[in-house]
Design a protein around this motif. Sequence first.
Motif, PDB file in Angstrom:
ATOM      1  N   VAL A 162      14.317   9.989   6.962  1.00 31.07           N
ATOM      2  CA  VAL A 162      13.128   9.133   6.887  1.00 31.07           C
ATOM      3  C   VAL A 162      12.987   8.478   5.520  1.00 31.07           C
ATOM      4  N   THR A 163      13.704   8.983   4.525  1.00 28.85           N
ATOM      5  CA  THR A 163      13.665   8.318   3.219  1.00 28.85           C
ATOM      6  C   THR A 163      14.323   6.941   3.286  1.00 28.85           C
ATOM      7  N   PRO A 171       6.370  21.339  19.742  1.00 29.80           N
ATOM      8  CA  PRO A 171       6.225  21.577  18.303  1.00 29.80           C
ATOM      9  C   PRO A 171       6.471  20.303  17.484  1.00 29.80           C
ATOM     10  N   ARG A 172       5.796  20.218  16.364  1.00 31.19           N
ATOM     11  CA  ARG A 172       5.891  19.038  15.496  1.00 31.19           C
ATOM     12  C   ARG A 172       7.336  18.742  15.102  1.00 31.19           C
ATOM     13  N   ALA A 173       8.114  19.758  14.770  1.00 23.40           N
ATOM     14  CA  ALA A 173       9.499  19.526  14.351  1.00 23.40           C
ATOM     15  C   ALA A 173      10.297  18.818  15.443  1.00 23.40           C
ATOM     16  N   HIS A 174      10.101  19.215  16.683  1.00 25.41           N
ATOM     17  CA  HIS A 174      10.802  18.557  17.793  1.00 25.41           C
ATOM     18  C   HIS A 174      10.297  17.134  17.976  1.00 25.41           C
ATOM     19  N   ALA A 175       9.003  16.958  17.851  1.00 26.26           N
ATOM     20  CA  ALA A 175       8.418  15.623  17.990  1.00 26.26           C
ATOM     21  C   ALA A 175       8.956  14.681  16.918  1.00 26.26           C
ATOM     22  N   MET A 199       0.845  -1.167   0.000  1.00 27.62           N
ATOM     23  CA  MET A 199       0.000   0.000   0.000  1.00 27.62           C
ATOM     24  C   MET A 199       0.895   1.236   0.000  1.00 27.62           C
ATOM     25  N   ASN A 200       0.650   2.156  -0.897  1.00 29.83           N
ATOM     26  CA  ASN A 200       1.415   3.399  -0.949  1.00 29.83           C
ATOM     27  C   ASN A 200       0.660   4.498  -0.225  1.00 29.83           C
ATOM     28  N   ILE A 201       1.237   4.933   0.870  1.00 30.70           N
ATOM     29  CA  ILE A 201       0.652   5.998   1.672  1.00 30.70           C
ATOM     30  C   ILE A 201       1.509   7.236   1.481  1.00 30.70           C
ATOM     31  N   THR A 202       0.878   8.364   1.307  1.00 32.86           N
ATOM     32  CA  THR A 202       1.611   9.618   1.193  1.00 32.86           C
ATOM     33  C   THR A 202       1.712  10.243   2.574  1.00 32.86           C
ATOM     34  N   TYR A 203       2.938  10.429   3.019  1.00 30.44           N
ATOM     35  CA  TYR A 203       3.184  11.019   4.329  1.00 30.44           C
ATOM     36  C   TYR A 203       3.613  12.469   4.154  1.00 30.44           C
ATOM     37  N   PRO A 204       3.373  13.286   5.161  1.00 27.87           N
ATOM     38  CA  PRO A 204       3.865  14.665   5.082  1.00 27.87           C
ATOM     39  C   PRO A 204       5.392  14.686   5.156  1.00 27.87           C
ATOM     40  N   ILE A 205       5.983  15.683   4.562  1.00 26.18           N
ATOM     41  CA  ILE A 205       7.437  15.835   4.621  1.00 26.18           C
ATOM     42  C   ILE A 205       7.791  16.398   5.997  1.00 26.18           C
ATOM     43  N   PRO A 206       8.704  15.734   6.713  1.00 29.50           N
ATOM     44  CA  PRO A 206       9.105  16.270   8.022  1.00 29.50           C
ATOM     45  C   PRO A 206       9.631  17.701   7.899  1.00 29.50           C
ATOM     46  N   LEU A 207       9.448  18.462   8.945  1.00 33.48           N
ATOM     47  CA  LEU A 207       9.800  19.879   8.931  1.00 33.48           C
ATOM     48  C   LEU A 207      11.305  20.122   8.920  1.00 33.48           C
ATOM     49  N   ASP A 208      12.065  19.277   9.602  1.00 30.17           N
ATOM     50  CA  ASP A 208      13.516  19.427   9.656  1.00 30.17           C
ATOM     51  C   ASP A 208      14.140  18.733   8.442  1.00 30.17           C
ATOM     52  N   ALA A 209      15.056  19.414   7.769  1.00 31.33           N
ATOM     53  CA  ALA A 209      15.650  18.877   6.541  1.00 31.33           C
ATOM     54  C   ALA A 209      16.406  17.568   6.782  1.00 31.33           C
TER      55      ALA A 209
END
Length: 66
Positions: free
Chosen positions: A17-18, A42-46, A1-11
């Motif tokens: 994660v790739t 914040p999401r980036a820290h999480a 199954m191909n799920i589209t995930y959001p791109i993490p905020l930190d580069a």
Amino acid sequence: MNITYPIPLDALVAEMVTLLDERQREEFEERAGIIEYDAKIPRAHAECLALLNVLYRQPEIFTAIK
């Protein structure tokens, strides 16, 4: 199954994660959401903490990092 995930905020997190397979990525997303909500940070820290947790639990992921 191909799920589209959001791109993490930190580069760096986004790049790392790739390297995760689908199961690991799902674990990362779930942990990031739980950490963000429960710790009220914040999401980036999480996302950073979630990635560290996934890498700690599955150190074999490091073999793919060059």
